[in-house]
Write a protein that holds these residues in place. Structure first.
Motif, PDB file in Angstrom:
ATOM      1  N   ILE A  53      -2.394   0.544  -4.500  1.00 43.61           N
ATOM      2  CA  ILE A  53      -2.117  -0.789  -3.974  1.00 43.61           C
ATOM      3  C   ILE A  53      -1.426  -1.645  -5.023  1.00 43.61           C
ATOM      4  N   HIS A  54      -0.719  -2.656  -4.536  1.00 48.72           N
ATOM      5  CA  HIS A  54      -0.128  -3.679  -5.407  1.00 48.72           C
ATOM      6  C   HIS A  54      -0.238  -4.999  -4.671  1.00 48.72           C
ATOM      7  N   ARG A  55      -0.837  -5.980  -5.313  1.00 51.94           N
ATOM      8  CA  ARG A  55      -0.961  -7.313  -4.734  1.00 51.94           C
ATOM      9  C   ARG A  55       0.010  -8.222  -5.498  1.00 51.94           C
ATOM     10  N   PRO A  56       1.158  -8.585  -4.848  1.00 48.90           N
ATOM     11  CA  PRO A  56       2.129  -9.440  -5.526  1.00 48.90           C
ATOM     12  C   PRO A  56       1.515 -10.794  -5.852  1.00 48.90           C
ATOM     13  N   GLU A  57       1.984 -11.380  -6.940  1.00 46.91           N
ATOM     14  CA  GLU A  57       1.519 -12.711  -7.297  1.00 46.91           C
ATOM     15  C   GLU A  57       2.080 -13.690  -6.287  1.00 46.91           C
ATOM     16  N   ALA A  58       1.197 -14.447  -5.677  1.00 46.73           N
ATOM     17  CA  ALA A  58       1.635 -15.420  -4.673  1.00 46.73           C
ATOM     18  C   ALA A  58       2.252 -16.620  -5.380  1.00 46.73           C
ATOM     19  N   PRO A  59       3.416 -17.071  -4.899  1.00 43.40           N
ATOM     20  CA  PRO A  59       3.991 -18.271  -5.496  1.00 43.40           C
ATOM     21  C   PRO A  59       3.087 -19.466  -5.217  1.00 43.40           C
ATOM     22  N   GLN A  60       2.967 -20.341  -6.173  1.00 41.09           N
ATOM     23  CA  GLN A  60       2.119 -21.513  -6.009  1.00 41.09           C
ATOM     24  C   GLN A  60       2.779 -22.467  -5.031  1.00 41.09           C
ATOM     25  N   ALA A  61       2.197 -22.563  -3.834  1.00 38.53           N
ATOM     26  CA  ALA A  61       2.732 -23.467  -2.821  1.00 38.53           C
ATOM     27  C   ALA A  61       2.349 -24.891  -3.184  1.00 38.53           C
ATOM     28  N   ALA A  62       3.281 -25.778  -2.970  1.00 41.83           N
ATOM     29  CA  ALA A  62       3.004 -27.176  -3.248  1.00 41.83           C
ATOM     30  C   ALA A  62       2.034 -27.697  -2.199  1.00 41.83           C
ATOM     31  N   VAL A  71       0.852  -1.187   0.000  1.00 45.19           N
ATOM     32  CA  VAL A  71       0.000   0.000   0.000  1.00 45.19           C
ATOM     33  C   VAL A  71       0.886   1.235   0.000  1.00 45.19           C
ATOM     34  N   ALA A  72       0.567   2.199  -0.842  1.00 45.79           N
ATOM     35  CA  ALA A  72       1.307   3.461  -0.894  1.00 45.79           C
ATOM     36  C   ALA A  72       0.330   4.609  -0.708  1.00 45.79           C
ATOM     37  N   LEU A  73       0.721   5.585   0.101  1.00 42.43           N
ATOM     38  CA  LEU A  73      -0.097   6.761   0.377  1.00 42.43           C
ATOM     39  C   LEU A  73       0.647   7.974  -0.157  1.00 42.43           C
ATOM     40  N   GLY A  74      -0.060   8.829  -0.876  1.00 44.57           N
ATOM     41  CA  GLY A  74       0.586  10.010  -1.434  1.00 44.57           C
ATOM     42  C   GLY A  74      -0.387  11.158  -1.569  1.00 44.57           C
ATOM     43  N   PRO A  75       0.118  12.316  -1.982  1.00 41.44           N
ATOM     44  CA  PRO A  75      -0.756  13.483  -2.157  1.00 41.44           C
ATOM     45  C   PRO A  75      -1.718  13.255  -3.323  1.00 41.44           C
ATOM     46  N   ARG A  76      -2.877  13.850  -3.221  1.00 39.80           N
ATOM     47  CA  ARG A  76      -3.904  13.655  -4.240  1.00 39.80           C
ATOM     48  C   ARG A  76      -3.461  14.158  -5.609  1.00 39.80           C
ATOM     49  N   HIS A  77      -2.679  15.216  -5.646  1.00 42.15           N
ATOM     50  CA  HIS A  77      -2.284  15.799  -6.925  1.00 42.15           C
ATOM     51  C   HIS A  77      -1.108  15.064  -7.569  1.00 42.15           C
ATOM     52  N   ALA A  78      -0.648  13.979  -6.975  1.00 40.92           N
ATOM     53  CA  ALA A  78       0.497  13.241  -7.522  1.00 40.92           C
ATOM     54  C   ALA A  78       0.147  12.670  -8.891  1.00 40.92           C
ATOM     55  N   CYS A  79       1.172  12.464  -9.696  1.00 41.71           N
ATOM     56  CA  CYS A  79       0.961  11.931 -11.049  1.00 41.71           C
ATOM     57  C   CYS A  79       0.503  10.473 -10.962  1.00 41.71           C
ATOM     58  N   GLU A  80       0.036   9.965 -12.078  1.00 43.39           N
ATOM     59  CA  GLU A  80      -0.433   8.576 -12.133  1.00 43.39           C
ATOM     60  C   GLU A  80       0.743   7.625 -11.903  1.00 43.39           C
ATOM     61  N   PRO A  81       0.540   6.586 -11.115  1.00 48.58           N
ATOM     62  CA  PRO A  81       1.618   5.624 -10.877  1.00 48.58           C
ATOM     63  C   PRO A  81       1.820   4.723 -12.084  1.00 48.58           C
ATOM     64  N   ASP A  82       2.881   3.948 -12.034  1.00 49.82           N
ATOM     65  CA  ASP A  82       3.153   2.965 -13.078  1.00 49.82           C
ATOM     66  C   ASP A  82       2.012   1.963 -13.098  1.00 49.82           C
TER      67      ASP A  82
END
Length: 118
Positions: free
Chosen positions: A39-48, A11-22
């Motif tokens: 927000i960014h939800r990393p891909e979970a590795p497939q657990a065996a 989770v990242a918090l920033g000013p409202r006027h900030a540019c669009e993220p990647d």
């Protein structure tokens, strides 16, 4: 900020006027008075997953004389002795195999009930 261990959400918090993220990494979540959250939800590795307990010897279905009458059984899979125990393979077990499962689980259930009663 990373949430969870291992991190399940960033989770990242920033000013409202900030540019669009990647856009390939961050997703816009919410906006408020002078703030913005990404927000960014990393891909979970497939657990065996643990191997399933197979009924009968050598994975063969038990004979009709050793099976339990058909009843409706439903529960989320659990691990027992390092193997996944599901409702389906529990239904297919012989009485001897069911006795082994009961012998393993009865002390746990008794301990939990004792703690509840305390």
């Amino acid at each position: 900020v990373e949430v969870g261990s291992p991190p399940a959400l960033r989770v990242a918090l920033g000013p409202r006027h900030a540019c669009e993220p990647d856009g390939s990494y961050w997703q816009s979540a919410v906006q408020g008075n002078q703030y913005r959250v990404w927000i960014h939800r990393p891909e979970a590795p497939q657990a065996a997953s643990p191997p399933e307990i197979t009924p009968g010897e050598g994975g063969k279905a038990p004979s009709p004389e050793t099976t339990v009458p058909k009843v409706t059984v439903s529960f989320p899979p659990i691990e027992l002795d390092g193997k996944k125990l599901t409702a389906d393979n529990l239904k297919a077990m012989s009485k001897d195999e069911l006795g082994h499962v009961c012998a393993k689980l009865e002390p746990v259930v008794k301990a939990a009930k004792d703690l509840l009663a305390a």
